[in-house]
Design an enzyme around this catalytic site. Structure first.
Site, mmCIF file in Angstrom:
data_model
loop_
_atom_site.group_PDB
_atom_site.id
_atom_site.type_symbol
_atom_site.label_atom_id
_atom_site.label_comp_id
_atom_site.label_asym_id
_atom_site.label_seq_id
_atom_site.Cartn_x
_atom_site.Cartn_y
_atom_site.Cartn_z
ATOM 1 N N THR A 12 -21.258 29.063 -27.259
ATOM 2 C CA THR A 12 -20.538 29.074 -28.516
ATOM 3 C C THR A 12 -21.515 29.079 -29.681
ATOM 4 O O THR A 12 -22.662 28.700 -29.520
ATOM 5 C CB THR A 12 -19.669 27.786 -28.597
ATOM 6 O OG1 THR A 12 -18.822 27.724 -27.456
ATOM 7 C CG2 THR A 12 -18.840 27.728 -29.848
ATOM 8 N N GLY A 29 -21.216 23.828 -27.394
ATOM 9 C CA GLY A 29 -21.642 23.209 -26.149
ATOM 10 C C GLY A 29 -20.660 22.368 -25.376
ATOM 11 O O GLY A 29 -20.958 21.233 -25.043
ATOM 12 N N GLY A 30 -19.464 22.893 -25.037
ATOM 13 C CA GLY A 30 -18.586 22.239 -24.075
ATOM 14 C C GLY A 30 -18.324 20.771 -24.372
ATOM 15 O O GLY A 30 -17.926 20.395 -25.477
#
Length: 538
Positions: free
Chosen positions: A352, A434-435
């Site tokens: 992302t 980052g998730g």
């Protein structure tokens, strides 16, 4: 309060500012504002540029989310994420002998790419509410030039290509697009994308809706069918972006905003709501007590996420109600200051970019754009040159799960751009990629700026932690950058945390950024040294 003696000072400006994980994207945004464009127009330009120059992290074949505010108004949220194809269902995947949706290839490319629809909706909003006047041709100009004439490959792109080469080499379109004579490109090598340049030129001339309901849409649908994707022209035509009311946390320092489901914006606000109740302002923002409280608040927020967050059409709770003071009080009471709670596992990797822009009128934009895993599905469409996302692999093939695959259903998103309007008159625009790491880094950046008085650059550069997984990682340990003192790791282990030490500035922590606008209009910004980013100021 600097993070280290070597942390640079924040970039400061008087009129406008942009921050992005690739410096050329922030420069594209600033150029628009110097020409009289507003923050929304600037963000469209930055979004187009970064889709070209940081292709392992995002693409116009992905999804996007916006928070947009004007002085005196709460932010509006724009959801530009696509739903699963009408032909995508559990039985169809099961008949192919699959127990899970593949991460790569045509079957992973099973949701509509919504990000261009977000550009379109934001462009229209800019014209209606801000008097936006710049043409699309100007907003996409930098991106088209970079795609056609090439850009030097970043170390991040080169390393990511090498790391993912074996699983992506055979995916349709990947090798011819991202490899150099069959090998990962070297840092600094010139990377051209002529097909993507032509696609962006088509959008500039025909309009952004052409992606969904025009000549380009027909090309995209034909290419998707050729690689085995279940998406069809009717899925593109059916897609619409949605303006929504932003979620709001009533914090002791002001109001904090994020985007509602299907994103995990609620998680970021739940963490900050708990920390507002348990963090002592005299605590050490680099100490074990601080990290422990942040991690324990994260675990409780993730528990809510995994129980409730999905496509809002299928949710059984009001996410705003979960931010009521009494609920946050109850969550905060569950945190033990001395023992780590049990922890399951995270959501997995994500890929992302986050960017922020503030213009001379004080209009602020917090924006995020993603293709989920590194290079998304890996599929690059033959004619248009679009790298398509694999967001739909977050669906489950278990019909009893929280996020089962269903035609027309929107997938769960880790994406969540953030913004705060503080009681002292400051506006904070911030975010991270980052998730699982997104809400955790948001908690670090926000608390270090708002509760501990750090400037944006110091807060973004300071050593960070990550519980769980993010892009490129598969372990669910509590990861600490090695710039934390050894005593911090020891103290956390003594409380029951499984600690793993990473490099001093580790890209696993994601790429964060922040802009702080003061009541007198002055601006301070910070870009992440873990990225190729920069702050552009005027």
């Amino acid at each position: 309060m600097p993070a280290s003696p070597f942390t640079p000072a924040p970039v400061r400006g008087r009129h406008a500012m942009a921050v992005a994980p690739h410096a050329l994207a922030s420069q594209s945004a600033l150029a628009i504002m110097r020409e009289g464009g507003n923050a929304v127009e600037a963000m469209i330009a930055a979004a187009a540029t970064i889709a070209v120059v940081y292709p392992h992290m995002n693409s116009i074949g992905g999804d996007g989310f916006w928070l947009v505010s004007r002085p005196g108004h709460p932010p509006a949220a724009l959801e530009a994420c696509g739903a699963a194809a009408a032909a995508a269902d559990i039985d169809g995947y099961r008949r192919q002998g699959l127990d899970a949706i593949p991460f790569r290839g045509g079957l992973a490319a099973n949701t509509v790419a919504g990000t261009v629809s977000g550009w379109s909706a934001a462009y229209d909003w800019s014209r209606e509410h801000l008097g936006g006047r710049l043409p699309l041709e100007r907003l996409l100009e930098d991106a088209i030039a970079y795609a056609r004439h090439g850009m030097p490959v970043t170390t991040s792109q080169a390393a990511c290509t090498a790391a993912k080469l074996e699983e992506l080499r055979s995916i349709p379109g990947f090798a011819e697009t991202f490899l150099d004579n069959g090998r990962p490109p070297a840092p600094g090598a010139l990377f051209r994308q002529p097909r993507l340049a032509a696609t962006l030129e088509q959008l500039a001339s025909a309009g952004l809706e052409d992606f969904y309901r025009g000549d380009l849409a027909r090309v995209i649908a034909r290419d998707l069918a050729a690689v085995g994707s279940p998406l069809a022209a009717a899925d593109l035509e059916r897609h619409r972006p949605v303006w929504k009311k932003a979620l709001v946390l009533h914090h002791s320092q002001g109001k904090v905003y994020n985007v509602p489901p299907p994103t995990q914006g609620l998680v970021s606000l739940l963490i900050l709501g708990q920390l507002d109740r348990v963090l002592d302002g005299s605590a050490d923002p680099f100490g074990a007590d601080y990290v422990h409280l942040c991690v324990e608040a994260t675990k409780l927020a993730f528990r809510v996420r995994d129980s409730h967050i999905t496509d809002p059409a299928y949710m059984d709770v009001d996410p705003q109600a979960l931010l009521e003071p009494e609920r946050l009080d109850a969550m905060a009471r569950e945190i033990s200051p001395s023992r780590a709670a049990l922890w399951g596992k995270g959501r997995g990797p994500a890929d992302t970019i986050w960017m922020g822009v503030v213009d001379p009128q004080g209009v602020a934009v917090s924006f995020i754009q993603s293709i989920y895993h590194e290079f998304g599905s890996g599929v690059v469409l033959a004619e248009s040159g679009i790298n398509w996302q694999n967001r739909g692999c977050s669906f489950s093939l278990d019909p009893r799960s929280r996020n089962p695959l269903m035609p027309g259903r929107k997938p769960f998103h880790t994406l969540n751009p953030a913004m705060a309007q503080l009681d002292d008159g400051r506006t904070l625009v911030y975010g991270n990629m980052g998730g699982d790491g997104q809400p955790q880094t948001q908690s670090a950046v926000f608390t270090r700026i708002v509760q501990f008085g750090m400037d944006p650059q110091a807060a973004v550069a300071a050593p960070r932690w990550l519980l769980g997984r993010t892009w490129g990682q598969t372990s669910d340990t509590l990861k600490l950058e090695s710039r934390f003192a050894p005593s911090v790791a020891e103290a956390l282990r003594s409380r029951g945390h499984e600690v793993e030490i990473l490099r001093p500035y580790d890209e696993t922590m994601g790429h964060a950024g922040a802009i702080l606008r003061h009541p007198d209009g002055t601006l301070e910004g910070g870009a992440d040294p873990r990225s190729d980013g920069g702050v552009a100021a005027w």
